[in-house]
Design an enzyme around this catalytic site. Structure first.
Site, short mmCIF file in Angstrom:
data_model
loop_
_atom_site.label_atom_id
_atom_site.label_comp_id
_atom_site.label_asym_id
_atom_site.label_seq_id
_atom_site.Cartn_x
_atom_site.Cartn_y
_atom_site.Cartn_z
N ASN A 125 -3.23 -32.06 20.26
CA ASN A 125 -3.76 -32.00 21.62
C ASN A 125 -3.86 -30.51 21.95
O ASN A 125 -3.56 -29.65 21.11
CB ASN A 125 -2.90 -32.80 22.60
N SER B 14 -0.68 -52.60 23.87
CA SER B 14 -1.90 -51.91 24.32
C SER B 14 -2.82 -51.55 23.15
O SER B 14 -3.95 -51.12 23.35
CB SER B 14 -1.56 -50.64 25.11
N GLY C 143 -12.28 -36.68 25.69
CA GLY C 143 -12.64 -37.03 24.33
C GLY C 143 -11.94 -36.15 23.32
O GLY C 143 -10.77 -35.84 23.48
N GLU D 81 7.95 -35.63 14.02
CA GLU D 81 9.24 -36.15 14.49
C GLU D 81 10.20 -36.34 13.33
O GLU D 81 11.39 -36.47 13.53
CB GLU D 81 9.04 -37.45 15.27
N GLY E 290 -7.77 -35.77 25.89
CA GLY E 290 -7.52 -36.82 26.88
C GLY E 290 -8.81 -37.52 27.30
O GLY E 290 -9.61 -37.91 26.46
N SER E 291 -9.02 -37.62 28.59
CA SER E 291 -10.18 -38.36 29.11
C SER E 291 -11.51 -37.69 28.78
O SER E 291 -12.57 -38.30 28.95
CB SER E 291 -10.04 -38.55 30.62
N GLY F 143 -2.52 -41.15 22.20
CA GLY F 143 -2.58 -40.25 21.04
C GLY F 143 -2.18 -40.94 19.75
O GLY F 143 -2.80 -40.75 18.70
N ASP F 144 -1.14 -41.76 19.82
CA ASP F 144 -0.69 -42.50 18.63
C ASP F 144 -1.73 -43.53 18.21
O ASP F 144 -1.98 -43.72 17.02
CB ASP F 144 0.64 -43.19 18.91
N ARG G 156 -4.29 -50.62 29.42
CA ARG G 156 -3.22 -51.62 29.35
C ARG G 156 -1.86 -50.97 29.50
O ARG G 156 -1.66 -49.83 29.10
CB ARG G 156 -3.27 -52.34 28.00
#
Length: 187
Positions: free
Chosen positions: A57, A164, A98, A13, A95-96, A124-125, A158
């Site tokens: 990702n 979170s 792993g 970014e 993602g879910s 991700g962060d 969260r």
């Protein structure tokens, strides 16, 4: 600050010239350099050669390498392509499911913890930040990645961003509770 850092985590970014300068300085001073390549864009080989760990990702991995993610073999091919460009460790976030970890000694799927997700906005962060924090403690990449997966798994349970992010004790308790439940389930 960069000259004395043990670990540098960058993402895309910021202007690429800034990323390049920070990576070059940290790499030259022996820091562990982590690149979270978001938002995805083509990257020069000379930048990748100075990256110790890349955490794309699947969309980012596909865009950077040109290899479509379809199965474990495609993840291995992506890892090899990053390795050929000089990246030592590849952690492709799934993602879910792993992460697919292409480390200097192995390639394997490290599964995520099964949780009930509420908000995955910062997962991700949280993964990348936690990975950097654990590596700064001298933790090996594989263990740091597993701890970072736990951290991200907690974060998706969260709402919100900053609130979170779990604390260290929460992460350790979370891992311990999963280990305890798996041990009880196997009896």
């Amino acid at each position: 600050e960069i000259s004395s850092a043990a670990v540098l985590l960058v993402q895309l970014e910021s202007p690429l010239e800034t990323v390049r300068a920070a990576v070059n300085k940290a790499h030259g001073n022996g820091a562990i350099v982590i690149l979270n390549p978001a938002p995805a864009q083509p990257l020069e080989r000379n930048l990748l050669q100075e990256i110790d760990i890349i955490t794309p990702n699947t969309v980012e991995a596909e865009m950077i390498t040109g290899i479509k993610v379809t199965d474990d073999e495609s993840l291995r091919s992506i890892t090899r392509k990053f390795n050929e460009c000089g990246v030592k460790n590849v952690l492709i976030t799934l993602g879910s499911k792993g992460i697919f970890a292409g480390l200097h000694h192995s390639m394997e799927l490290i599964p995520a913890y099964k949780v009930r997700p509420i908000d995955s906005t910062v997962a991700g962060d949280v993964f990348s930040g936690s990975l950097a924090a654990f590596l700064s403690e001298g933790m090996p990449v594989e263990k740091a990645a597993k701890m970072a997966i736990a951290s991200a798994s907690i974060s998706v349970t969260r709402m919100g961003a900053q609130n979170s992010v779990p604390r260290r004790m929460e992460i350790e308790n979370f891992i311990e509770s999963f280990a305890t439940s798996e041990a009880e389930a196997s009896k």
